[in-house]
Design a protein around this motif. Structure first.
Motif, PDB file in Angstrom:
ATOM      1  N   PHE A   1      -6.742   5.033   4.164  1.00  0.00           N
ATOM      2  CA  PHE A   1      -7.483   3.884   4.699  1.00  0.00           C
ATOM      3  C   PHE A   1      -6.580   2.651   4.787  1.00  0.00           C
ATOM      4  O   PHE A   1      -6.550   1.965   5.815  1.00  0.00           O
ATOM      5  CB  PHE A   1      -8.694   3.584   3.821  1.00  0.00           C
ATOM      6  N   ALA A   2      -5.856   2.345   3.697  1.00  0.00           N
ATOM      7  CA  ALA A   2      -5.003   1.151   3.662  1.00  0.00           C
ATOM      8  C   ALA A   2      -3.899   1.223   4.709  1.00  0.00           C
ATOM      9  O   ALA A   2      -3.600   0.229   5.380  1.00  0.00           O
ATOM     10  CB  ALA A   2      -4.398   0.979   2.271  1.00  0.00           C
ATOM     11  N   LEU A   3      -3.296   2.399   4.859  1.00  0.00           N
ATOM     12  CA  LEU A   3      -2.217   2.582   5.831  1.00  0.00           C
ATOM     13  C   LEU A   3      -2.693   2.248   7.235  1.00  0.00           C
ATOM     14  O   LEU A   3      -2.018   1.512   7.983  1.00  0.00           O
ATOM     15  CB  LEU A   3      -1.709   4.024   5.765  1.00  0.00           C
ATOM     16  N   HIS A   4      -3.868   2.741   7.601  1.00  0.00           N
ATOM     17  CA  HIS A   4      -4.373   2.520   8.961  1.00  0.00           C
ATOM     18  C   HIS A   4      -5.016   1.141   9.121  1.00  0.00           C
ATOM     19  O   HIS A   4      -4.939   0.550  10.209  1.00  0.00           O
ATOM     20  CB  HIS A   4      -5.350   3.631   9.345  1.00  0.00           C
ATOM     21  N   PHE A   5      -5.613   0.636   8.070  1.00  0.00           N
ATOM     22  CA  PHE A   5      -6.225  -0.689   8.157  1.00  0.00           C
ATOM     23  C   PHE A   5      -5.168  -1.776   8.377  1.00  0.00           C
ATOM     24  O   PHE A   5      -5.236  -2.554   9.335  1.00  0.00           O
ATOM     25  CB  PHE A   5      -7.023  -0.987   6.885  1.00  0.00           C
ATOM     26  N   PHE A   6      -4.154  -1.807   7.503  1.00  0.00           N
ATOM     27  CA  PHE A   6      -3.130  -2.841   7.615  1.00  0.00           C
ATOM     28  C   PHE A   6      -2.185  -2.577   8.788  1.00  0.00           C
ATOM     29  O   PHE A   6      -1.705  -3.525   9.413  1.00  0.00           O
ATOM     30  CB  PHE A   6      -2.358  -2.971   6.307  1.00  0.00           C
ATOM     31  N   GLY A   7      -1.947  -1.302   9.099  1.00  0.00           N
ATOM     32  CA  GLY A   7      -1.115  -0.986  10.257  1.00  0.00           C
ATOM     33  C   GLY A   7      -1.769  -1.436  11.551  1.00  0.00           C
ATOM     34  O   GLY A   7      -1.111  -2.023  12.426  1.00  0.00           O
ATOM     35  N   THR A   8      -3.069  -1.184  11.689  1.00  0.00           N
ATOM     36  CA  THR A   8      -3.795  -1.606  12.895  1.00  0.00           C
ATOM     37  C   THR A   8      -3.929  -3.123  12.949  1.00  0.00           C
ATOM     38  O   THR A   8      -3.844  -3.724  14.025  1.00  0.00           O
ATOM     39  CB  THR A   8      -5.199  -0.966  12.930  1.00  0.00           C
ATOM     40  N   MET A   9      -4.112  -3.741  11.786  1.00  0.00           N
ATOM     41  CA  MET A   9      -4.185  -5.202  11.751  1.00  0.00           C
ATOM     42  C   MET A   9      -2.880  -5.810  12.243  1.00  0.00           C
ATOM     43  O   MET A   9      -2.881  -6.813  12.962  1.00  0.00           O
ATOM     44  CB  MET A   9      -4.495  -5.662  10.326  1.00  0.00           C
TER      45      MET A   9
ATOM     46  N   SER B   1       0.818  -1.214   0.000  1.00  0.00           N
ATOM     47  CA  SER B   1       0.000   0.000   0.000  1.00  0.00           C
ATOM     48  C   SER B   1       0.857   1.272   0.000  1.00  0.00           C
ATOM     49  O   SER B   1       0.348   2.357  -0.274  1.00  0.00           O
ATOM     50  CB  SER B   1      -0.932   0.010   1.219  1.00  0.00           C
ATOM     51  N   ILE B   2       2.155   1.139   0.291  1.00  0.00           N
ATOM     52  CA  ILE B   2       3.032   2.305   0.403  1.00  0.00           C
ATOM     53  C   ILE B   2       4.204   2.273  -0.582  1.00  0.00           C
ATOM     54  O   ILE B   2       4.461   3.231  -1.318  1.00  0.00           O
ATOM     55  CB  ILE B   2       3.606   2.418   1.841  1.00  0.00           C
ATOM     56  N   ALA B   3       4.944   1.162  -0.610  1.00  0.00           N
ATOM     57  CA  ALA B   3       6.227   1.104  -1.316  1.00  0.00           C
ATOM     58  C   ALA B   3       6.160   1.322  -2.832  1.00  0.00           C
ATOM     59  O   ALA B   3       6.999   2.059  -3.370  1.00  0.00           O
ATOM     60  CB  ALA B   3       6.926  -0.217  -1.007  1.00  0.00           C
ATOM     61  N   PRO B   4       5.215   0.702  -3.571  1.00  0.00           N
ATOM     62  CA  PRO B   4       5.219   0.886  -5.028  1.00  0.00           C
ATOM     63  C   PRO B   4       5.146   2.345  -5.471  1.00  0.00           C
ATOM     64  O   PRO B   4       5.842   2.749  -6.402  1.00  0.00           O
ATOM     65  CB  PRO B   4       3.979   0.094  -5.475  1.00  0.00           C
ATOM     66  N   ARG B   5       4.306   3.130  -4.795  1.00  0.00           N
ATOM     67  CA  ARG B   5       4.204   4.544  -5.170  1.00  0.00           C
ATOM     68  C   ARG B   5       5.488   5.292  -4.841  1.00  0.00           C
ATOM     69  O   ARG B   5       5.950   6.128  -5.613  1.00  0.00           O
ATOM     70  CB  ARG B   5       3.013   5.213  -4.474  1.00  0.00           C
ATOM     71  N   LEU B   6       6.091   5.006  -3.688  1.00  0.00           N
ATOM     72  CA  LEU B   6       7.360   5.636  -3.324  1.00  0.00           C
ATOM     73  C   LEU B   6       8.428   5.311  -4.359  1.00  0.00           C
ATOM     74  O   LEU B   6       9.192   6.196  -4.779  1.00  0.00           O
ATOM     75  CB  LEU B   6       7.800   5.155  -1.940  1.00  0.00           C
TER      76      LEU B   6
END
Length: 310
Positions: A100-108, A74-79
């Motif tokens: 949404f993806a950052l917080h969803f997967f981070g909280t998971m 959710s983060i690396a490809p765009r960077l």
């Protein structure tokens, strides 16, 4: 509300504006991302295909690797892509999706780490009741609750983001979309939203970290009653978990558990838990775990044998 906005897209400033440093960023994070994908995929395939890795500990490790895979994606490809791009634009909808993806997967990831600590606590402190307490049905229910909890947290964060009106400028001084850099661009008083954000995310990070540290202190204290061999094996597993917890929660607490402010090191700290930890987790869990390494060797030999018979 989306109708309050007038900005259709944002420009991510990324990690650097220097052309040479951009190429270095591209190479370094491409290596990290490929390593993350390969390492976590290998753990996922190994646990799914191995008969010896059927315990709850590996059930939760499977989901940790799956979450790391998604979290990094959710983060690396765009960077990586933006490091070679002249214009680092991201649409409003893409930006909100990334929040949404950052917080969803981070909280998971937070919840899975807590479940792994619970599993170790029951295994070490209540070994006779372990099969009953950590049954397959109980583990499945716990994982489902973790997904639901992560979704509720992410929805809360995205609702806060969607309430922000953007009138310009549209330059985000970051390499990804998150609520904190977006708050700086909102054309409204963001004090209350900032407070809600810090309370929500800060409570999740700090509260979970405290719970995890207390649980591992209890576990380590209880090891004094075990045999030398049992103590060594349990200690090895717990140390792996503690390393992951510290590496993940340290940066998270720094970012999400403080008053509204921005520091120059924020981007580098964010890299550590969004890209660094998903890369390191497979190394930590495989290098310190003999059962996983043996299962990987068996999988490798089976794959080679099947290929040679063709």
């Amino acid at each position: 509300m989306q109708e309050n906005k007038s900005v259709a897209e944002f420009i991510l400033l990324g990690l650097t504006q220097d052309p040479m440093k951009k190429k270095i960023v591209f190479v370094i994070f491409l290596i990290f991302y490929v390593g993350t994908m390969v390492g976590n995929s290998l753990i996922i395939v190994t646990i799914k295909s191995s008969r010896t890795l059927g315990s709850p500990m590996y059930f939760f490790l499977f989901y940790l690797s799956l979450v790391d895979f998604c979290f990094s994606t959710s983060i690396a490809p765009r960077l990586i892509a933006d490091s070679l791009s002249a214009t680092k634009t991201i649409s409003y909808n893409e930006c909100m999706t990334q929040v949404f993806a950052l917080h969803f997967f981070g909280t998971m990831e937070v919840f899975v780490l807590i479940l792994m600590a619970i599993d170790r606590y029951v295994a070490i402190c209540k070994p006779l009741r372990y099969p009953t307490i950590m049954s397959q049905q109980a583990c499945t229910i716990l994982i489902i609750l973790a997904w639901i909890g992560a979704f509720i947290h992410a929805i809360t964060e995205i609702i806060l983001a969607l309430r922000l009106p953007f009138c310009g400028p549209n330059l985000i001084d970051h390499y990804c979309c998150d609520l904190q850099p977006l708050l700086k661009l909102a054309c409204m008083d963001t004090y209350l939203i900032n407070l809600e954000w810090a309370t929500n995310s800060g409570t999740v990070c700090t509260g979970s970290f405290v719970i995890l540290m207390i649980s591992y202190i209890v576990i380590l204290h209880s090891l004094r009653n075990h045999s030398a061999e049992g103590r060594k094996k349990a200690l090895s597993t717990c140390i792996s978990h503690i390393i992951v917890v510290v590496l993940f929660f340290g940066p998270c607490i720094f970012i999400y558990s403080r008053p509204p402010s921005t520091f120059s090191m924020d981007k580098m700290v964010t890299i550590f838990y969004t890209i660094g930890t998903p890369f390191l987790n497979p190394l930590i869990y495989t290098l310190r775990n003999a059962e996983v390494k043996n299962a990987m060797r068996k999988l490798w030999r089976t794959t080679i044998t099947s290929e040679s018979k063709r």
